[in-house]
Write an enzyme that holds these catalytic residues in place. Structure first.
Site, PDB file in Angstrom:
ATOM      1  N   SER A 148      -4.764  40.269  23.704  1.00  0.00           N
ATOM      2  CA  SER A 148      -4.908  40.054  22.255  1.00  0.00           C
ATOM      3  C   SER A 148      -3.737  39.214  21.773  1.00  0.00           C
ATOM      4  O   SER A 148      -2.641  39.274  22.350  1.00  0.00           O
ATOM      5  CB  SER A 148      -4.874  41.394  21.520  1.00  0.00           C
ATOM      6  OG  SER A 148      -4.738  41.187  20.121  1.00  0.00           O
ATOM      7  N   TYR A 171      -1.249  49.676  20.329  1.00  0.00           N
ATOM      8  CA  TYR A 171      -2.146  48.579  20.719  1.00  0.00           C
ATOM      9  C   TYR A 171      -1.318  47.345  21.086  1.00  0.00           C
ATOM     10  O   TYR A 171      -1.553  46.717  22.115  1.00  0.00           O
ATOM     11  CB  TYR A 171      -3.104  48.274  19.557  1.00  0.00           C
ATOM     12  CG  TYR A 171      -4.111  47.188  19.834  1.00  0.00           C
ATOM     13  CD1 TYR A 171      -5.312  47.476  20.482  1.00  0.00           C
ATOM     14  CD2 TYR A 171      -3.883  45.867  19.443  1.00  0.00           C
ATOM     15  CE1 TYR A 171      -6.256  46.477  20.725  1.00  0.00           C
ATOM     16  CE2 TYR A 171      -4.811  44.870  19.686  1.00  0.00           C
ATOM     17  CZ  TYR A 171      -6.001  45.184  20.322  1.00  0.00           C
ATOM     18  OH  TYR A 171      -6.931  44.190  20.564  1.00  0.00           O
TER      19      TYR A 171
HETATM   20  N1  LIG Z   1     -12.446  42.158  17.967  1.00  0.00           N
HETATM   21  C1  LIG Z   1     -11.264  41.588  17.847  1.00  0.00           C
HETATM   22  O1  LIG Z   1     -10.901  41.054  16.761  1.00  0.00           O
HETATM   23  C2  LIG Z   1     -10.307  41.543  18.998  1.00  0.00           C
HETATM   24  C3  LIG Z   1      -9.126  40.796  18.851  1.00  0.00           C
HETATM   25  C4  LIG Z   1      -8.251  40.724  19.919  1.00  0.00           C
HETATM   26  C5  LIG Z   1      -8.530  41.360  21.099  1.00  0.00           C
HETATM   27  N2  LIG Z   1      -9.679  42.073  21.218  1.00  0.00           N
HETATM   28  C6  LIG Z   1      -9.933  42.727  22.513  1.00  0.00           C
HETATM   29  O2  LIG Z   1     -11.211  42.369  22.980  1.00  0.00           O
HETATM   30  C7  LIG Z   1     -11.769  43.454  23.735  1.00  0.00           C
HETATM   31  C8  LIG Z   1     -13.128  43.823  23.165  1.00  0.00           C
HETATM   32  O3  LIG Z   1     -12.976  44.192  21.800  1.00  0.00           O
HETATM   33  P1  LIG Z   1     -14.223  44.426  20.836  1.00  0.00           P
HETATM   34  O4  LIG Z   1     -13.788  44.092  19.454  1.00  0.00           O
HETATM   35  O5  LIG Z   1     -15.413  43.739  21.406  1.00  0.00           O
HETATM   36  O6  LIG Z   1     -14.354  46.019  20.934  1.00  0.00           O
HETATM   37  P2  LIG Z   1     -15.672  46.933  20.940  1.00  0.00           P
HETATM   38  O7  LIG Z   1     -15.218  48.272  20.504  1.00  0.00           O
HETATM   39  O8  LIG Z   1     -16.785  46.276  20.205  1.00  0.00           O
HETATM   40  O9  LIG Z   1     -16.070  46.966  22.474  1.00  0.00           O
HETATM   41  C9  LIG Z   1     -15.457  47.799  23.400  1.00  0.00           C
HETATM   42  C10 LIG Z   1     -16.514  48.252  24.392  1.00  0.00           C
HETATM   43  O10 LIG Z   1     -15.867  49.105  25.325  1.00  0.00           O
HETATM   44  C11 LIG Z   1     -16.668  50.248  25.521  1.00  0.00           C
HETATM   45  N3  LIG Z   1     -15.806  51.365  25.912  1.00  0.00           N
HETATM   46  C12 LIG Z   1     -14.933  52.050  25.142  1.00  0.00           C
HETATM   47  N4  LIG Z   1     -14.350  53.020  25.855  1.00  0.00           N
HETATM   48  C13 LIG Z   1     -14.859  52.937  27.102  1.00  0.00           C
HETATM   49  C14 LIG Z   1     -14.656  53.695  28.287  1.00  0.00           C
HETATM   50  N5  LIG Z   1     -13.797  54.692  28.324  1.00  0.00           N
HETATM   51  N6  LIG Z   1     -15.367  53.352  29.395  1.00  0.00           N
HETATM   52  C15 LIG Z   1     -16.260  52.330  29.365  1.00  0.00           C
HETATM   53  N7  LIG Z   1     -16.495  51.589  28.263  1.00  0.00           N
HETATM   54  C16 LIG Z   1     -15.802  51.886  27.145  1.00  0.00           C
HETATM   55  C17 LIG Z   1     -17.367  50.502  24.197  1.00  0.00           C
HETATM   56  O11 LIG Z   1     -18.551  51.264  24.369  1.00  0.00           O
HETATM   57  C18 LIG Z   1     -17.623  49.073  23.720  1.00  0.00           C
HETATM   58  O12 LIG Z   1     -18.902  48.618  24.153  1.00  0.00           O
HETATM   59  C19 LIG Z   1     -10.748  44.585  23.663  1.00  0.00           C
HETATM   60  O13 LIG Z   1      -9.916  44.573  24.790  1.00  0.00           O
HETATM   61  C20 LIG Z   1      -9.959  44.243  22.409  1.00  0.00           C
HETATM   62  O14 LIG Z   1      -8.676  44.794  22.421  1.00  0.00           O
HETATM   63  C21 LIG Z   1     -10.574  42.192  20.204  1.00  0.00           C
END
Ligand SMILES: NC(=O)c1ccc[n+]([C@@H]2O[C@H](COP(=O)([O-])OP(=O)(O)OC[C@H]3O[C@@H](n4cnc5c(N)ncnc54)[C@H](O)[C@@H]3O)[C@@H](O)[C@H]2O)c1
Length: 269
Positions: A148, A171
């Site tokens: 991130s 985080y």
């Molecule tokens: N959305 C953003 O703005 C953003 C920004 C920077 C980084 N990120 C990173 O991108 C990645 C995805 O983020 P997102 O926004 O799509 O999140 P999200 O919550 O939509 O997706 C996370 C997925 O992981 C799954 N998950 C959670 N716990 C789990 C477990 N114990 N075992 C298996 N699966 C599990 C959930 O069911 C979900 O489908 C993450 O690493 C997040 O930190 C997101």
């Protein structure tokens, strides 16, 4: 081997595993890997979301299957990856994308919050370790850890003031760890011809997520996120597709240990 750019970017005959592949950003990256030709396997704990992403992409005639597993449990991730390797015959690409939030502000954070936060990078490391066993049999591989921009810069207070909780310290610490762990892994597994890189997304808010959907100040929050980015907007999940396919493919064959920042320029000023 062809040096044509379309061949370099192709993932035909490759098997890609993506943890968290049914999520907001994960499902776009799953689609990207499959569109580039990989047989793609989603590992996610949300069985309904896994079903939905597989059904949606099957309609586009993409090769995507799913495994429901909790990657925070060591045994579960090890068994799932071995099962995928057995079913598909190989593993070429791993994308680690799961996040389990451990929210708490700095004045109240506990050891338990940190243990939960760091468990995310532990889960990434175990998934990598397990996939590397199978990549060694192939003779090469590509790993992409989703970090991130908040692993590089701190949560910007003015964006959150009065509209949302800031990004938690756990985080930021975890994601900074993911970026540096990626470098460590890249050096460690270079001898096995396994490349390890990270992608750091910027602001890609998901309006449907509970904490956003129930927030009456959502529009103001989104406006502030957009203003903080030089491109003047937030990201859309499909805007990660290029980076993930590039890093997974032979187009990035001389690239390892790097952090590709997809943030509309947030971190450059
Ligand atoms: N959305 C953003 O703005 C953003 C920004 C920077 C980084 N990120 C990173 O991108 C990645 C995805 O983020 P997102 O926004 O799509 O999140 P999200 O919550 O939509 O997706 C996370 C997925 O992981 C799954 N998950 C959670 N716990 C789990 C477990 N114990 N075992 C298996 N699966 C599990 C959930 O069911 C979900 O489908 C993450 O690493 C997040 O930190 C997101």
């Amino acid at each position: 081997m062809s040096e044509n750019v379309k061949d370099l970017l192709s993932l035909k005959d490759k098997v890609a595993v993506i943890t968290g592949g049914a999520g907001w950003l994960g499902s776009a990256m799953t689609e990207a890997l499959a569109e580039a030709g990989a047989r793609t396997v989603v590992v996610d704990c949300n069985a309904e979301a896994v079903k939905q992403v597989c059904e949606r992409l099957a309609k586009k005639e993409l090769s995507v299957t799913g495994v429901t597993a909790d990657v925070m449990q060591e045994d579960s991730i090890r068994k799932s990856i071995d099962q995928i390797a057995e079913d598909c015959g190989r593993i070429d690409v791993l994308v680690n994308g799961v996040v389990v939030p451990a929210a708490a502000d700095l004045d109240h954070v506990t050891m338990e919050n940190f243990e939960k936060g760091y468990r995310n990078s532990g889960a990434y490391a175990i998934a990598c370790q397990q996939c590397v066993k199978h990549m060694r049999k192939v003779g090469e591989g590509s790993i992409i850890n989703i970090a991130s921009m908040y692993g590089m810069v701190t949560s910007y207070p003015k964006v959150y003031e009065g509209v949302s909780d800031p990004c938690p310290v756990t985080y930021c610490a975890d994601k900074a760890g993911v970026i540096h762990m990626t470098r460590f892994m890249a050096v460690y597994w270079a001898k096995d011809k396994i490349r390890v890189n990270s992608i750091s997304p910027g602001a890609f808010p998901n309006r449907e997520k509970m904490e956003y959907a129930n927030n009456p100040k959502m529009d103001l929050f989104l406006e502030r996120l957009a203003e903080k980015s030089p491109l003047g907007r937030v990201g859309q999940p499909w805007e990660l597709k290029g980076a993930v396919v590039f890093l997974a493919s032979r187009a990035a064959s001389f690239l390892t240990g790097q952090n590709i920042v997809v943030d509309g320029g947030w971190t450059i000023w």
